[in-house]
Structures are given as C-alpha cells and as structure tokens.
Design an enzyme around this catalytic site. Structure first.
Site, PDB file in Angstrom:
ATOM      1  N   HIS A  86      31.264  49.893  75.720  1.00 61.49           N
ATOM      2  CA  HIS A  86      32.140  48.751  75.446  1.00 61.49           C
ATOM      3  C   HIS A  86      31.659  47.859  74.297  1.00 61.49           C
ATOM      4  O   HIS A  86      32.238  46.815  74.044  1.00 61.49           O
ATOM      5  CB  HIS A  86      32.404  47.909  76.709  1.00 61.49           C
ATOM      6  CG  HIS A  86      33.165  48.662  77.750  1.00 61.49           C
ATOM      7  ND1 HIS A  86      34.504  48.952  77.611  1.00 61.49           N
ATOM      8  CD2 HIS A  86      32.771  49.212  78.916  1.00 61.49           C
ATOM      9  CE1 HIS A  86      34.892  49.655  78.663  1.00 61.49           C
ATOM     10  NE2 HIS A  86      33.864  49.840  79.463  1.00 61.49           N
TER      11      HIS A  86
ATOM     12  N   SER B 296      36.889  49.287  83.483  1.00 58.41           N
ATOM     13  CA  SER B 296      36.320  50.264  82.543  1.00 58.41           C
ATOM     14  C   SER B 296      37.010  51.613  82.718  1.00 58.41           C
ATOM     15  O   SER B 296      38.219  51.704  82.555  1.00 58.41           O
ATOM     16  CB  SER B 296      34.799  50.343  82.729  1.00 58.41           C
ATOM     17  OG  SER B 296      34.238  51.151  81.723  1.00 58.41           O
TER      18      SER B 296
END
Length: 303
Positions: free
Chosen positions: A198, A91
């Site tokens: 996301h 991430s």
C-alpha cells in the site's frame, strides 16, 4: 431504516484448514470451491486445507485463499436470506467485496486476486521495504512525524483511531519507529510482512494489475462498494478498475469506510471470512454498530 453491510478481511487472517469444514459439509460450498480451484493454475485447495503454514503464508496462496473462503461463505450467508445494502473489504478483502457487489463472478474475483498476490510478491522482492504498526497515536500526528524521516515512509492503513500502519523503505521504517516512540506512540513495531504494501513503492504492481484487469469481464455492481483509497461509494466498472490500480499503492482508509457505512444507516455489519480482526477494529471505531462474525459452518448455522 436500518441497513446491513458485509465486510471482508485482509491478509493475516489465513489459517491451515480454512474452508475445509464448509467443503466437506455443504454441497453448495463444495461446488463453489471446486469452480474456484479449477479456474487456477496451481493447487490452492491443498494449500488451504493441508498447508503447511509456510506455504499458505506465501502471498501467492494467502490472498486467493482468503478471498475464496470469504466469497463461498458470503454465498451461504445470502442463502439464509441476508443480503447486504453495502460492501467493503480491508486491503485484499476488497477483492472479495468486488465479488459480493457483483463487479465480477466469484471464480474470476479469486483468479484476479491470485494475480495480485503474485505481482505484489514479485515487486516486494525487488524493493527493500517493510511495514510497522503504530499504536496509541492519532493518525494526523503520525503523518506529521513522518515528515522528519529521510527516505520513503508513508501512513498506509488507517485501521482504527489509535492504530495506523506505516510502510516504506526498511531503513526509513526503523527511523520512523524511533521518532514515533519519542513522540508518544505506545508502540511502533515492525511487522513480519514481505513488502511495503500500500505504499508508493508498490506502484509497479498497480500498473500490472491495471493491465490484467482489462482481461476480465467486469460489469457495473448491483451493490455499492466503499473503496479503500477514498472511503467513498463506487459501483461503475471504470471506478473499480481505477481502485484496483490505486489500491495496490494507496491507503486503506478503514476508519473512513466504517464512518461512511454508519452515515448511510448501517447498524449491522457481517464480517465474512477467516478470523475476527475486522470485528475488533469496527468496535473501536464505532461501538454502536452490531458486528456479527461468520467464519465457519457453526457460525452459519447460528445465523
């Protein structure tokens, strides 16, 4: 021939006092940190070293703090003569990987990360979303089960074979957790995060990030980076700019990332940055890979 990879952690690994031991005991670290801090328009140093925890938990501070500490540590690991063949980050950790691979200088990578933190926070406040961790269930079964839920809910972080994170609208997440438990998930629990990171709900953040990235001096990387959204190698400016855009609302394919590294001869991975979350995930993906965690001055001295 055996190969080495550096990997960098994502949000959740931050703690008050992070990087302080490096700053106070290593001149190279102090110089790098000062360069980073002077390149920002807010006091990241105080947030990292003194907190309070509530402040450091804010995305605006958390994300650049993690990337700053990771990249300063990375520089010190290289000083020991350890150089990666490949890099990857989980991430926001992908922004540290960008700096490590040579796409951007350290202070620029952190500055772009701070923009990411702000813009993701801004979009998250506009959408009523969240995330949940699903344990003890295959990712393919989770994806199938989510088709039964009305509203937006998506599998977004493929962390290890039996741990996947889902994200989307709050009501859809609640319903999904119920369905997944009924279908055999050991646990399906909502996470204490400020938004549906996301997931497709974050696409406006991607648009803003793509625009912002054009202001930075990217160059082709010296080291291949394994991209979150595809699990494939990238090293060109155009590829990393596409990844910056896609990754804000696309998946983190961590299982595929580790498999890709293994297929390409990696048998030793250094997790560089705060915490040891990735070390735990990697062991569950592939027990044969040796993982070395570097998150403080003591770890550095032991290398």
């Amino acid at each position: 021939m055996s190969k080495i990879a550096f990997v960098f952690p994502g949000q959740g690994s931050q703690f008050v006092g992070m990087g302080k031991d490096l700053y106070e005991n290593n001149q190279v670290a102090k110089n790098e940190f000062d360069k980073i801090f002077n390149n920002l328009n807010f006091d990241l140093k105080d947030a990292m070293f003194n907190g309070p925890e509530e402040l450091l938990k804010k995305t605006k501070y958390t994300q650049p703090a993690i990337v700053a500490m990771s990249l300063v540590l990375e520089k010190l690991v290289r000083e020991k003569g350890i150089v990666p063949d490949y890099v990857a980050g989980h991430s926001v950790g992908e922004y540290a990987a960008m700096g490590s691979s040579g796409f951007l200088p350290i202070d620029e990578a952190v500055k772009l990360t701070s923009f990411r933190g702000e813009v993701m926070n801004e979009i998250a406040e506009k959408v009523n979303g969240g995330m949940a961790a699903v344990l003890g269930m295959e990712a393919s079964d989770i994806i199938e089960a989510l088709k039964e839920v009305d509203g937006i809910v998506e599998a977004v972080n493929f962390n290890e074979p039996k741990q996947t994170v889902i994200a989307g609208e709050k009501l859809a997440i609640e319903k999904a957790c119920e369905i997944l438990k009924n279908k055999g998930a050991k646990r399906a629990m909502q996470l204490a995060v400020s938004g549906p990171f996301h997931s497709s709900l974050m696409k406006p953040a991607g648009e803003k990030l793509r625009e912002e990235a054009d202001k930075y001096n990217f160059k082709d990387a010296e080291i291949y980076l394994v991209a979150n959204t595809t699990g494939d190698f990238i090293n060109k400016v155009e590829e990393i700019k596409n990844e910056i855009y896609s990754q804000s609302f696309g998946p983190v394919k961590w299982v595929d990332t580790i498999k890709k590294l293994k297929e390409n001869g990696v048998d030793r991975i250094y997790e560089i940055g705060p915490g040891k979350v990735l070390s735990g995930l990697i062991k569950k993906i592939d027990k044969e890979i040796k993982v070395i965690s570097v998150n403080c001055i003591e770890d550095l001295n032991n290398l």
